[in-house]
Design a protein around this motif. Structure first.
Motif, PDB file in Angstrom:
ATOM      1  N   SER A  30       0.826  -1.218   0.000  1.00 17.40           N
ATOM      2  CA  SER A  30       0.000   0.000   0.000  1.00 17.40           C
ATOM      3  C   SER A  30       0.859   1.266   0.000  1.00 17.40           C
ATOM      4  O   SER A  30       0.404   2.319  -0.432  1.00 17.40           O
ATOM      5  N   LYS A  48      -3.349   3.388  -2.924  1.00 15.59           N
ATOM      6  CA  LYS A  48      -4.418   4.194  -3.525  1.00 15.59           C
ATOM      7  C   LYS A  48      -3.831   4.948  -4.712  1.00 15.59           C
ATOM      8  O   LYS A  48      -2.898   5.732  -4.566  1.00 15.59           O
ATOM      9  N   SER A  94      -8.509  -1.333  -3.438  1.00 18.59           N
ATOM     10  CA  SER A  94      -7.373  -1.243  -2.532  1.00 18.59           C
ATOM     11  C   SER A  94      -6.965  -2.617  -2.028  1.00 18.59           C
ATOM     12  O   SER A  94      -5.816  -2.825  -1.643  1.00 18.59           O
TER      13      SER A  94
END
Length: 638
Positions: free
Chosen positions: A52, A123, A176
């Motif tokens: 992430s 993101k 995500s």
């Protein structure tokens, strides 16, 4: 064509040092960059990969590493074929770096199962994708419960599963969190089921561009291989040089290897091509390329590439090709490990040859050093990649550079041939000059002997003393026997004297000088005997002495005089000369082996000079038996 190659060679030679450094640096920089920075990449743990915080803007490609869940003998489908991951239980954790195959967890290689990986994506507005170059199995790819791709046909039944060699390119949804589920079946590859090369996550458009770039690269490499192959075969037909044939066949072998590894083109042309054909093509192309490049280097560098190495390579790789063609894909891939060891040993030997060439003073040898280094590195690279020891590109990715080397090899070969032909021409001229000089020397020696003989003949006319006259005639005879030798040497190009022909001429001259009331019956047999000058002259002098004495003393009162001269060669490289007459024999009071007459002393001295032995029989005539060693045997004794 030849002039163009020569001009290209001249340009390369002019900037050889710079090019040498650049290419060598490129090769070693490529090696140094293997797996560069992978230690810093985040790895998946407990079947979960958290990227992430990965910045795809800064580094647009991520390679999946770490643990991935695997469910052996389980598919996420119910009886109706509906996808359901709740059916998966009792997973095994497969911890791998470059290969995501279940055999790395100690699970049997044949069978089926499902890989599951949870990915936490950053993101981003970018459309992401997943790509892997090689699967070697049948698989489906499900992303968040939706089938997004696959190759071949998965099945629990071995006979219904259809493998494929196509690469995978999957577009990921803008989520995500991603659940990546890959059901796989494998019954054809000994590495085990799964994905046998890197899984990369990257912006999808970049992956597509990479795919297009790979397609262009493969097409260019194939085109170059085809053109080079046909060009080299045409040159071979024109110049009849085996090296050009081997280099052309090497190009076609590499072409087969490229087609079989970079499957995109072949699948576009033949969508239903069986995976087994591609797999066999990879091995056959690889083995054949090793054979032909070895034969080429043997032609180019016979003093460096030894015969035992060539024969060993041919034997091993021809047997391997036959084995690959007749066995199943599973067993041909299973036997690859032993061939990998052979390939590494081959690469190391070629590196040894390359290092020897590096210290050569020949600029061409230094270029061949770079080429051999490159080929050896490719062989070792392929081998280590197949075993999962390193994670690099296959030979197909280096094909354009490889065929630059093929072109360079062709230029080198033409240059080598030009140098060799020039050297051969020079050596030919030197040999011809040497032969002419030797002939001239023998001619002059013969003339000098004849001059001295003529002077003796003139001088002997004024000699009143019978004994002195006899001595002068004997000296003249000896000179003639030596002159005949040099005359024969002058008349041929072998440097050897046909002793049978020589004896006939010598005996004829002696018989003319010492005419008898009764003709002497003469038998001469020394067929297939050729002697060098160091052996022929002493032997000629001995024959002259013995036959002269026979004509002078042996045939008094003999009604049917006869004389035989024979010479034979034994297996031990010795010669036996026998001279037999049916005359009155030598006075038994005379010990031939101790007599002090000039003729007999000369014979004994010459026998000793030839490391021989002398035997005389005095029964119903006289028989001289002389055994001597040839020049080579005498050198060993000395």
């Amino acid at each position: 064509m030849k002039n163009s190659l020569q001009k290209l060679y001249d340009v390369i030679t002019k900037y050889s040092n710079l090019l040498f450094l650049l290419i060598t640096a490129a090769i070693f920089l490529t090696l140094a960059s293997i797996n560069e920075g992978e230690e810093k990449l985040p790895e998946s743990k407990n079947g979960i990969l958290d990227i992430s915080n990965w910045n795809f803007d800064k580094k647009p490609t991520y390679t999946i590493n770490g643990e991935i869940d695997f469910y052996w003998q389980q598919f996420p489908f119910d009886k109706s074929g509906k996808f359901n991951t709740n059916l998966l239980n009792d997973s095994s954790r497969v911890a791998v770096k470059t290969r995501k195959t279940w055999s790395s967890a100690g699970i049997p290689k044949k069978g089926y199962g499902t890989f599951v990986l949870q990915i936490k994506m950053p993101k981003s507005d970018m459309v992401m994708g997943i790509k892997t170059f090689r699967v070697k199995s049948a698989c489906e790819v499900w992303v968040n419960g939706i089938k997004t791709g696959g190759i071949g046909s998965i099945n629990k039944n071995e006979h219904e599963a259809i493998p494929s060699g196509l690469p995978l390119l999957i577009k990921l949804p803008s989520n995500s969190n991603i659940e990546l589920v890959i059901p796989v079946s494998n019954y054809d590859h000994s590495l085990g089921g799964g994905i046998t090369s890197q899984i990369k996550i990257s912006p999808y458009n970049q992956l597509e561009n990479t795919k297009t770039l790979n397609l262009i690269e493969t097409s260019v490499a194939m085109t170059i291989a085809i053109l080079m192959g046909f060009l080299l075969l045409v040159l071979f037909l024109d110049r009849k040089k085996k090296a050009l044939l081997y280099l052309g066949l090497f190009s076609f072998s590499i072409l087969l290897r490229i087609i079989s590894i970079d499957e995109v083109i072949i699948y576009n042309l033949w969508a239903d091509i069986p995976f087994t054909i591609l797999q066999k093509g990879r091995y056959v192309g690889y083995h054949a390329s090793v054979i032909f490049i070895t034969l080429y280097f043997r032609q180019l560098l016979p003093e460096y590439i030894k015969k035992w190495f060539v024969y060993s390579t041919l034997c091993i790789y021809l047997i391997s090709i036959a084995y690959v063609l007749v066995t199943s894909t599973y067993w041909s891939t299973k036997s690859a490990f032993s061939l990998n060891i052979v390939a590494v040993l081959y690469g190391l030997y070629m590196l040894y040859v390359a290092i020897r060439l590096l210290f050569s003073q020949n600029v061409l040898h230094k270029w061949i050093f770079v080429i051999i280094m490159f080929i050896a590195i490719l062989i070792i690279n392929d081998t280590l990649h197949l075993k999962g020891i390193i994670d690099t590109m296959f030979i197909g990715k280096y094909s354009v550079l490889l065929f630059f080397f093929v072109v360079l090899q062709t230029i080198i070969y033409f240059k080598f041939q030009k140098e060799i032909e020039a050297e051969n021409e020079l050596m030919g001229l030197m040999v011809n000059q040497k032969e002419m000089m030797i002939k001239e020397i023998h001619h002059r020696v013969k003339n000098n002997f004849q001059i001295v003989s003529s002077l003796l003949e003139l001088q002997s006319k004024d000699i009143k003393d019978i004994k002195a006259l006899q001595l002068a005639n004997d000296g003249q005879n000896r000179l003639k026997s030596m002159a005949f030798i040099h005359q024969k040497l002058y008349q041929n190009t072998t440097g050897l004297i046909d002793f049978n022909e020589y004896l006939k001429k010598l005996v004829q001259e002696i018989s003319v000088m010492y005419k008898s009331e009764t003709d002497v019956e003469i038998a001469i047999n020394a067929e297939n005997i050729e002697l060098d000058v160091d052996t022929a002259i002493p032997l000629g002098l001995m024959v002259n002495e013995i036959i002269t004495n026979a004509y002078k003393y042996a045939f008094t009162g003999i009604k049917s005089p006869s004389l035989s001269v024979s010479m034979k060669k034994t297996e031990s490289n010795t010669y036996t000369l026998e001279i037999i007459d049916n005359g009155i024999g030598i006075n038994k009071k005379i010990d031939v082996l101790k007599a002090k007459s000039i003729g007999l002393r000369l014979i004994r001295s010459l026998v000793k000079q030839l490391n021989g032995s002398l035997e005389v029989r005095n029964d119903n005539g006289t028989a001289f038996k002389i055994k001597i060693k040839d020049t080579e045997e005498r050198k060993l004794v000395d």
